[in-house]
Design a protein around this motif. Structure first.
Motif, PDB file in Angstrom:
ATOM      1  N   VAL A   1       0.779  -1.254   0.033  1.00 55.12           N
ATOM      2  CA  VAL A   1      -0.106  -0.003  -0.010  1.00 55.12           C
ATOM      3  C   VAL A   1       0.862   1.435  -0.144  1.00 55.12           C
ATOM      4  O   VAL A   1       2.023   1.150   0.287  1.00 55.12           O
ATOM      5  N   ASP A   2       0.481   2.303  -0.523  1.00 52.90           N
ATOM      6  CA  ASP A   2       1.132   3.614  -0.394  1.00 52.90           C
ATOM      7  C   ASP A   2       0.512   4.493   0.592  1.00 52.90           C
ATOM      8  O   ASP A   2      -0.617   4.108   1.550  1.00 52.90           O
ATOM      9  N   THR A   3       0.843   5.534   0.866  1.00 54.36           N
ATOM     10  CA  THR A   3       0.493   6.536   1.673  1.00 54.36           C
ATOM     11  C   THR A   3      -0.699   7.110   1.900  1.00 54.36           C
ATOM     12  O   THR A   3      -1.467   7.132   2.848  1.00 54.36           O
ATOM     13  N   SER A   4      -1.674   6.897   0.629  1.00 51.73           N
ATOM     14  CA  SER A   4      -2.843   7.080   0.658  1.00 51.73           C
ATOM     15  C   SER A   4      -3.934   6.329   1.167  1.00 51.73           C
ATOM     16  O   SER A   4      -4.787   6.641   1.876  1.00 51.73           O
ATOM     17  N   VAL A   5      -3.468   4.938   1.159  1.00 47.24           N
ATOM     18  CA  VAL A   5      -4.061   3.796   1.773  1.00 47.24           C
ATOM     19  C   VAL A   5      -3.962   3.974   3.153  1.00 47.24           C
ATOM     20  O   VAL A   5      -4.963   3.525   4.137  1.00 47.24           O
ATOM     21  N   VAL A   6      -2.580   4.231   3.578  1.00 55.40           N
ATOM     22  CA  VAL A   6      -2.271   4.276   5.011  1.00 55.40           C
ATOM     23  C   VAL A   6      -3.238   5.309   5.824  1.00 55.40           C
ATOM     24  O   VAL A   6      -3.737   5.130   6.975  1.00 55.40           O
ATOM     25  N   SER A   7      -3.312   6.786   5.320  1.00 57.27           N
ATOM     26  CA  SER A   7      -4.093   7.525   5.863  1.00 57.27           C
ATOM     27  C   SER A   7      -5.502   7.221   6.079  1.00 57.27           C
ATOM     28  O   SER A   7      -6.190   7.502   7.055  1.00 57.27           O
ATOM     29  N   GLN A   8      -6.179   6.667   4.920  1.00 55.03           N
ATOM     30  CA  GLN A   8      -7.449   6.224   5.094  1.00 55.03           C
ATOM     31  C   GLN A   8      -7.643   5.064   6.057  1.00 55.03           C
ATOM     32  O   GLN A   8      -8.731   5.116   6.638  1.00 55.03           O
ATOM     33  N   ARG A   9      -6.820   3.931   6.072  1.00 57.41           N
ATOM     34  CA  ARG A   9      -7.069   2.920   7.061  1.00 57.41           C
ATOM     35  C   ARG A   9      -7.045   3.570   8.267  1.00 57.41           C
ATOM     36  O   ARG A   9      -7.527   3.146   9.445  1.00 57.41           O
ATOM     37  N   ALA A  10      -5.903   4.237   8.671  1.00 56.71           N
ATOM     38  CA  ALA A  10      -5.671   4.905  10.081  1.00 56.71           C
ATOM     39  C   ALA A  10      -6.920   5.815  10.340  1.00 56.71           C
ATOM     40  O   ALA A  10      -7.247   5.693  11.626  1.00 56.71           O
ATOM     41  N   LYS A  11      -7.582   6.557   9.820  1.00 56.54           N
ATOM     42  CA  LYS A  11      -8.877   6.966  10.064  1.00 56.54           C
ATOM     43  C   LYS A  11     -10.078   6.220  10.276  1.00 56.54           C
ATOM     44  O   LYS A  11     -10.819   6.431  10.963  1.00 56.54           O
ATOM     45  N   GLU A  12     -10.028   5.009   9.485  1.00 55.25           N
ATOM     46  CA  GLU A  12     -10.851   4.104   9.646  1.00 55.25           C
ATOM     47  C   GLU A  12     -10.837   3.455  11.143  1.00 55.25           C
ATOM     48  O   GLU A  12     -11.856   2.993  11.775  1.00 55.25           O
ATOM     49  N   LEU A  13      -9.603   3.026  11.395  1.00 56.98           N
ATOM     50  CA  LEU A  13      -9.463   2.239  12.680  1.00 56.98           C
ATOM     51  C   LEU A  13      -8.922   3.055  13.728  1.00 56.98           C
ATOM     52  O   LEU A  13      -9.162   2.359  14.836  1.00 56.98           O
ATOM     53  N   ASN A  14      -8.579   4.196  13.579  1.00 48.60           N
ATOM     54  CA  ASN A  14      -8.297   5.198  14.896  1.00 48.60           C
ATOM     55  C   ASN A  14      -8.786   6.202  14.823  1.00 48.60           C
ATOM     56  O   ASN A  14      -8.307   7.330  14.405  1.00 48.60           O
ATOM     57  N   LYS A  15     -10.081   6.367  15.111  1.00 47.92           N
ATOM     58  CA  LYS A  15     -10.741   7.899  14.730  1.00 47.92           C
ATOM     59  C   LYS A  15     -10.336   8.926  15.750  1.00 47.92           C
ATOM     60  O   LYS A  15     -10.440  10.022  15.464  1.00 47.92           O
ATOM     61  N   ARG A  16      -9.633   8.408  17.086  1.00 47.14           N
ATOM     62  CA  ARG A  16      -9.470   9.488  17.788  1.00 47.14           C
ATOM     63  C   ARG A  16      -7.826   9.748  17.640  1.00 47.14           C
ATOM     64  O   ARG A  16      -7.333  10.646  18.472  1.00 47.14           O
ATOM     65  N   LEU A  17      -7.097   9.179  16.676  1.00 48.76           N
ATOM     66  CA  LEU A  17      -6.008   9.715  16.281  1.00 48.76           C
ATOM     67  C   LEU A  17      -5.759  10.544  14.846  1.00 48.76           C
ATOM     68  O   LEU A  17      -6.149  10.070  13.985  1.00 48.76           O
ATOM     69  N   THR A  18      -4.740  11.544  14.980  1.00 47.04           N
ATOM     70  CA  THR A  18      -4.847  12.120  13.745  1.00 47.04           C
ATOM     71  C   THR A  18      -3.230  12.290  13.523  1.00 47.04           C
ATOM     72  O   THR A  18      -2.448  12.792  14.235  1.00 47.04           O
ATOM     73  N   ALA A  19      -2.399  11.903  12.509  1.00 43.65           N
ATOM     74  CA  ALA A  19      -1.126  12.197  12.075  1.00 43.65           C
ATOM     75  C   ALA A  19      -0.830  11.817  10.466  1.00 43.65           C
ATOM     76  O   ALA A  19      -1.795  11.246   9.872  1.00 43.65           O
ATOM     77  N   PRO A  20       0.105  12.518  10.262  1.00 45.92           N
ATOM     78  CA  PRO A  20       0.428  12.142   8.655  1.00 45.92           C
ATOM     79  C   PRO A  20       0.906  10.777   8.525  1.00 45.92           C
ATOM     80  O   PRO A  20       1.223  10.167   9.587  1.00 45.92           O
ATOM     81  N   PRO A  21       0.886  10.231   7.262  1.00 46.12           N
ATOM     82  CA  PRO A  21       1.147   8.994   7.074  1.00 46.12           C
ATOM     83  C   PRO A  21       2.417   8.522   7.581  1.00 46.12           C
ATOM     84  O   PRO A  21       2.773   7.243   8.138  1.00 46.12           O
ATOM     85  N   VAL A  22       3.505   9.354   7.504  1.00 42.33           N
ATOM     86  CA  VAL A  22       4.927   8.878   7.838  1.00 42.33           C
ATOM     87  C   VAL A  22       4.978   8.599   9.265  1.00 42.33           C
ATOM     88  O   VAL A  22       5.649   7.777   9.804  1.00 42.33           O
ATOM     89  N   ALA A  23       4.091   9.204  10.183  1.00 44.98           N
ATOM     90  CA  ALA A  23       4.050   8.917  11.659  1.00 44.98           C
ATOM     91  C   ALA A  23       3.464   7.475  11.885  1.00 44.98           C
ATOM     92  O   ALA A  23       4.295   6.800  12.726  1.00 44.98           O
ATOM     93  N   PHE A  24       2.473   7.112  11.089  1.00 46.45           N
ATOM     94  CA  PHE A  24       1.648   5.787  11.438  1.00 46.45           C
ATOM     95  C   PHE A  24       2.923   4.747  10.731  1.00 46.45           C
ATOM     96  O   PHE A  24       2.970   3.672  11.417  1.00 46.45           O
ATOM     97  N   LEU A  25       3.533   5.156   9.804  1.00 51.58           N
ATOM     98  CA  LEU A  25       4.514   4.107   9.116  1.00 51.58           C
ATOM     99  C   LEU A  25       5.733   3.769  10.012  1.00 51.58           C
ATOM    100  O   LEU A  25       5.928   2.817  10.363  1.00 51.58           O
ATOM    101  N   CYS A  26       6.117   5.024  10.857  1.00 47.47           N
ATOM    102  CA  CYS A  26       7.376   4.757  11.678  1.00 47.47           C
ATOM    103  C   CYS A  26       6.687   3.782  12.970  1.00 47.47           C
ATOM    104  O   CYS A  26       7.477   2.819  13.518  1.00 47.47           O
ATOM    105  N   HIS A  27       5.454   4.146  13.455  1.00 46.15           N
ATOM    106  CA  HIS A  27       4.941   3.459  14.386  1.00 46.15           C
ATOM    107  C   HIS A  27       4.896   2.117  14.167  1.00 46.15           C
ATOM    108  O   HIS A  27       5.178   0.987  15.055  1.00 46.15           O
ATOM    109  N   LEU A  28       4.354   1.589  13.003  1.00 50.68           N
ATOM    110  CA  LEU A  28       3.915   0.362  12.485  1.00 50.68           C
ATOM    111  C   LEU A  28       5.364  -0.360  12.344  1.00 50.68           C
ATOM    112  O   LEU A  28       5.584  -1.414  12.874  1.00 50.68           O
ATOM    113  N   ASP A  29       6.582   0.364  11.944  1.00 50.67           N
ATOM    114  CA  ASP A  29       7.773  -0.328  11.822  1.00 50.67           C
ATOM    115  C   ASP A  29       8.318  -0.530  13.128  1.00 50.67           C
ATOM    116  O   ASP A  29       8.921  -1.595  13.202  1.00 50.67           O
TER     117      ASP A  29
END
Length: 316
Positions: free
Chosen positions: A49-77
């Motif tokens: 997946v690319d960053t657009s999918v990361v952003s969309q899935r993050a919004k769906e699964l973590n409605k109380r968290l907001t971050a740029p895609p790179v932040a979620f990618l770092c956390h997943l790593d």
């Protein structure tokens, strides 16, 4: 997505035990997205997946968290790294997997700034070309490399036998009889190996022996595949392309954190809340939440500045 494809190919396999499921997995995460490959030795699943999918899935699964895609990618790593690459430091997350029709869903749960963090990897069946690229061709290359290694060792043994024969013809004698060996005969050795050692040597089991013993060779073979592909595509200077390899987001965040730090002022937070930040992905409760809001705002450049010494400088 060439960076993700090439980066995934050059990653080693890891062995996972998730409840009753024994899996082989490899992952590559960069600022562009992530690529994941999973196998139970019966089937192979894949997600890229690319960053657009990361952003969309993050919004769906973590409605109380907001971050740029790179932040979620770092956390997943940071969550996957202990699971796949550093078993000595267990991950703080919990993992599970479910089979849904032909798909495999790998579920991750952890905490981020005191709030639950969820992620689902939606893996579909890998294409035949992908299975060939990551398994069939590397395993064939490994087999040929090991065969060549056996031939080199056989030649070395023959040379040692000739050396011993020369010593004996010069009058040298063996002091300790228990060290005496018969001259090496390759055909006899191979026949005996096939009869006595082969069943144990090729016991695949759940894939763990392959992961534990052969990943250095696997990575050497896949790196060679990448280099050959670069030469055939004529991607610039061969020496430059041979030495270059995709760097995951962990290396990018650790080695060049200053590129992610903006000049924006850091937010004021209590000391105890700052120390409770996630060590590898700093995160901060927004002022909006303290005023009655329900969201958490992850300001990546500011948070990197706040937790730089505790997080990136302490990383290996």
């Amino acid at each position: 997505m060439e960076e993700l494809e090439q980066g995934l190919l050059m990653q080693p396999w890891a062995w996972l035990q998730l409840a009753e499921n024994s899996l082989l997995a490899k992952v590559f995460i960069s600022k562009q997205g992530y690529a994941l490959l999973v196998s139970d030795l019966q089937q192979v699943w894949h997600e890229q997946v690319d960053t657009s999918v990361v952003s969309q899935r993050a919004k769906e699964l973590n409605k109380r968290l907001t971050a740029p895609p790179v932040a979620f990618l770092c956390h997943l790593d940071n969550l996957l790294r202990p699971l796949l690459k550093d078993a000595a430091h267990p991950s703080e997350a919990t993992f599970s997997c479910d089979h849904v029709a032909d798909a495999l869903i790998l579920r991750v749960r952890s905490e981020l700034s005191g709030l639950p963090f969820y992620w689902n990897f939606h893996c579909i069946l890998a294409s035949p070309s992908l299975v060939s690229q990551h398994l069939i061709r590397p395993l064939m290359g490994m087999s040929l490399a090991l065969q060549c290694q056996v031939r080199e060792l056989a030649t070395l043994l023959h040379m040692k036998d000739l050396e011993i024969q020369d010593y004996q013809e010069s009058g040298a004698t063996l002091i300790r009889d228990r060290l005496k060996t018969e001259p090496f005969e390759e055909n006899s050795f191979l026949e005996q190996f096939m009869k006595e050692k082969l069943p144990e040597a090729c016991s695949i089991g759940d894939g763990k022996p392959f992961v534990m013993n052969l990943q250095n060779l696997y990575m050497a073979v896949t790196k060679q595949e990448v280099q050959v592909g670069q030469k055939h595509q004529g991607t610039g200077d061969p020496q430059t392309s041979n030495s270059a390899s995709p760097q995951g987001i962990h290396s990018q965040c650790v080695n060049q954190p200053e590129q992610l730090v903006s000049s924006a002022p850091t937010l004021s937070v209590p000391e105890k809340e700052s120390t409770a930040l996630c060590r590898d992905l700093s995160c901060q409760r927004s002022r909006g939440r303290s005023q009655g809001g329900s969201s958490v705002n992850l300001l990546w450049p500011q948070l990197l500045r706040m937790d730089l010494e505790n997080s990136f400088q302490a990383s290996p």
